[in-house]
Scaffold this active site. Structure first.
Site, PDB file in Angstrom:
ATOM      1  N   CYS A  47       0.884  -1.183   0.000  1.00  0.00           N
ATOM      2  CA  CYS A  47       0.000   0.000   0.000  1.00  0.00           C
ATOM      3  C   CYS A  47       0.914   1.223   0.000  1.00  0.00           C
ATOM      4  O   CYS A  47       1.040   1.927   1.002  1.00  0.00           O
ATOM      5  CB  CYS A  47      -0.919  -0.005   1.216  1.00  0.00           C
ATOM      6  SG  CYS A  47      -1.847  -1.541   1.441  1.00  0.00           S
ATOM      7  N   ALA A 106       1.507   4.276  -1.879  1.00  0.00           N
ATOM      8  CA  ALA A 106       1.343   5.724  -2.047  1.00  0.00           C
ATOM      9  C   ALA A 106       1.115   6.392  -0.684  1.00  0.00           C
ATOM     10  O   ALA A 106       0.463   5.814   0.188  1.00  0.00           O
ATOM     11  CB  ALA A 106       0.166   6.000  -2.980  1.00  0.00           C
ATOM     12  N   PRO A 107       1.698   7.578  -0.467  1.00  0.00           N
ATOM     13  CA  PRO A 107       2.376   8.465  -1.419  1.00  0.00           C
ATOM     14  C   PRO A 107       3.853   8.181  -1.642  1.00  0.00           C
ATOM     15  O   PRO A 107       4.531   8.944  -2.330  1.00  0.00           O
ATOM     16  CB  PRO A 107       2.200   9.838  -0.766  1.00  0.00           C
ATOM     17  CG  PRO A 107       2.238   9.542   0.694  1.00  0.00           C
ATOM     18  CD  PRO A 107       1.511   8.225   0.847  1.00  0.00           C
ATOM     19  N   ASN A 110       6.527   7.572   0.728  1.00  0.00           N
ATOM     20  CA  ASN A 110       7.584   7.907   1.678  1.00  0.00           C
ATOM     21  C   ASN A 110       8.310   6.673   2.203  1.00  0.00           C
ATOM     22  O   ASN A 110       9.540   6.655   2.315  1.00  0.00           O
ATOM     23  CB  ASN A 110       7.003   8.693   2.861  1.00  0.00           C
ATOM     24  CG  ASN A 110       6.526  10.073   2.460  1.00  0.00           C
ATOM     25  OD1 ASN A 110       7.060  10.667   1.528  1.00  0.00           O
ATOM     26  ND2 ASN A 110       5.524  10.578   3.134  1.00  0.00           N
ATOM     27  N   LYS A 111       7.568   5.629   2.519  1.00  0.00           N
ATOM     28  CA  LYS A 111       8.209   4.414   3.040  1.00  0.00           C
ATOM     29  C   LYS A 111       8.960   3.678   1.931  1.00  0.00           C
ATOM     30  O   LYS A 111      10.015   3.086   2.181  1.00  0.00           O
ATOM     31  CB  LYS A 111       7.158   3.515   3.711  1.00  0.00           C
ATOM     32  CG  LYS A 111       6.538   4.145   4.956  1.00  0.00           C
ATOM     33  CD  LYS A 111       5.547   3.195   5.615  1.00  0.00           C
ATOM     34  CE  LYS A 111       4.935   3.810   6.865  1.00  0.00           C
ATOM     35  NZ  LYS A 111       4.041   4.937   6.543  1.00  0.00           N
ATOM     36  N   ASP A 141      -5.200  -3.914  -6.487  1.00  0.00           N
ATOM     37  CA  ASP A 141      -5.892  -3.879  -5.206  1.00  0.00           C
ATOM     38  C   ASP A 141      -5.309  -5.003  -4.360  1.00  0.00           C
ATOM     39  O   ASP A 141      -5.461  -6.182  -4.679  1.00  0.00           O
ATOM     40  CB  ASP A 141      -7.397  -4.092  -5.413  1.00  0.00           C
ATOM     41  CG  ASP A 141      -8.188  -3.978  -4.117  1.00  0.00           C
ATOM     42  OD1 ASP A 141      -7.601  -4.156  -3.028  1.00  0.00           O
ATOM     43  OD2 ASP A 141      -9.401  -3.713  -4.193  1.00  0.00           O
ATOM     44  N   ASP A 166       1.500  -1.452   5.049  1.00  0.00           N
ATOM     45  CA  ASP A 166       1.131  -0.254   5.803  1.00  0.00           C
ATOM     46  C   ASP A 166      -0.334   0.021   5.465  1.00  0.00           C
ATOM     47  O   ASP A 166      -0.641   0.774   4.556  1.00  0.00           O
ATOM     48  CB  ASP A 166       2.036   0.911   5.412  1.00  0.00           C
ATOM     49  CG  ASP A 166       1.808   2.138   6.273  1.00  0.00           C
ATOM     50  OD1 ASP A 166       1.600   1.977   7.490  1.00  0.00           O
ATOM     51  OD2 ASP A 166       1.822   3.256   5.729  1.00  0.00           O
ATOM     52  N   CYS A 182      -1.487   3.502  11.264  1.00  0.00           N
ATOM     53  CA  CYS A 182      -1.387   4.711  12.081  1.00  0.00           C
ATOM     54  C   CYS A 182      -2.668   4.850  12.908  1.00  0.00           C
ATOM     55  O   CYS A 182      -3.170   5.948  13.122  1.00  0.00           O
ATOM     56  CB  CYS A 182      -1.122   5.946  11.239  1.00  0.00           C
ATOM     57  SG  CYS A 182      -2.283   6.215   9.883  1.00  0.00           S
TER      58      CYS A 182
END
Length: 356
Positions: free
Chosen positions: A202, A204-205, A207-208, A243, A260, A313
């Protein structure tokens, strides 16, 4: 003439009432840098302190009354500026909120708005409940108190009233990305090494994914939104539109996988304060179903001896511990929480799983 910052802030807050997200709307707003700063302060301030502001509206109006959303938004904006923005002249906050009501074609309420704001004080207030004092729905406070204790619950709620700290991550391409320190912690749990095949399910965006690439992995980044994936093109990862709850189109397995998962976001209320006003307990089951499916699909392509990190999160057990319980216990190496108010940055849950 209305100041651009207040006009933009008002329009964004109205769109948030309709389901939009403040951070996205602020990025798209047609406003220069100077006005963008004040607009951002007002938007996030109103959303963070909404319960306090609504209590003050009722107090200064003399009674609870039904208000059009445009009128309530203008009052919230003005009261936030009067109480929390010392550099904003009181007359400007009041006069422009009256003008905002007129601009919204609610001119019949202009005198009411003016009268309420003329009564408004800036001194200490004896808030009638912790829900109003900490500006957070009681059902969330009660859950956090049950799962983490009274002190932690207060810390989480009060952290959500503060502007989040900013951390920067330097990408392999000598550019920077804003990335919360908790988010950076999640990737560190994977124990990445050069040459490993890495899947960000998963992504986007991005950073990871960018952080993982800095470790020298060969990265595949997935998302179900091509628009969001395209924004990651400069990273150099292989991008796959899929997906993650459905069968994954990979013939080879991965040494390291990050799930994530999309979640309620209750660990990010400082930067996404609208979440606390629109989330319901019934939403947690919906997130949980998708999270379990993502985890199952990811485990199916984890190489022997590989590691998978499942993270959210969210602070809610339905999205964290209850999801991990679907995995045999002997495959779970560790599970940890980061709590706002106790740990730096946003709140996160992460579990490290091994292949089995």
């Amino acid at each position: 003439m209305l100041a651009a910052a207040r006009r933009v802030a008002f329009d964004i807050l109205e769109k948030v009432e309709g389901g939009g997200f403040a951070s996205d709307l602020l990025l798209e707003a047609p406003v220069d840098r100077r006005d963008a700063g004040l607009a951002s302060q007002i938007v996030f301030g109103v959303l963070r302190f909404r319960a306090q502001l609504d209590f003050l509206i009722a107090h200064y109006a003399g009674r609870e009354r039904k208000l059009d959303t445009e009128v309530r938004t203008a009052l919230r904006m003005a009261l936030f500026q009067l109480r929390y923005l010392e550099r904003v002249p009181a007359h400007a906050a009041v006069a422009e909120s009256v003008e905002l009501v007129k601009r919204a074609r609610k001119g019949s309420a202009a005198s009411f708005v003016n009268a309420v704001l003329r009564k408004a004080g800036t001194g200490p207030v004896d808030w009638p409940s912790r829900e109003i004092d900490w500006s957070c729905p009681e059902w969330l406070l009660a859950r956090w108190e049950q799962h983490y204790g009274a002190r932690a619950a207060e810390g989480i709620a009060r952290a959500a009233l503060r502007e989040p700290a900013r951390w920067v991550f330097y990408t392999p391409f000598h550019t920077t990305r804003a990335q919360d320190i908790g988010s950076q912690w999640v990737v560190s749990l994977l124990g990445l090494e050069p040459g490993q095949r890495f899947l960000d399910l998963c992504a986007a965006p991005g950073n990871k994914t960018a952080q993982a690439l800095a470790a020298g992995v060969r990265a595949v980044a997935c998302d179900r939104s091509w628009r969001r994936l395209r924004s990651m093109a400069e990273l150099g990862a292989e991008l796959v539109l899929v997906d993650g709850t459905e069968a994954l189109p990979f013939a080879r397995s991965f040494d390291r996988i990050l799930v994530d998962a999309p979640c309620s976001g209750t660990g990010t209320l400082g930067r996404n304060p609208e979440i606390k006003w629109r989330l319901g307990v019934e939403d947690l089951a919906r997130f949980r179903r998708r999270q379990i499916a993502l985890l199952e699909r990811a485990r199916a392509v984890l190489a022997p001896g590989g590691l998978l990190v499942y993270s959210t999160c969210s602070l809610e057990p339905e999205e964290n511990e209850e999801v991990i319980r679907t995995v045999p216990p002997h495959l779970v190496l560790e599970a940890q929480h980061r709590l706002p108010g106790r740990d730096p940055g946003d709140g996160f849950f992460a579990a490290v799983l091994k292949s089995g």
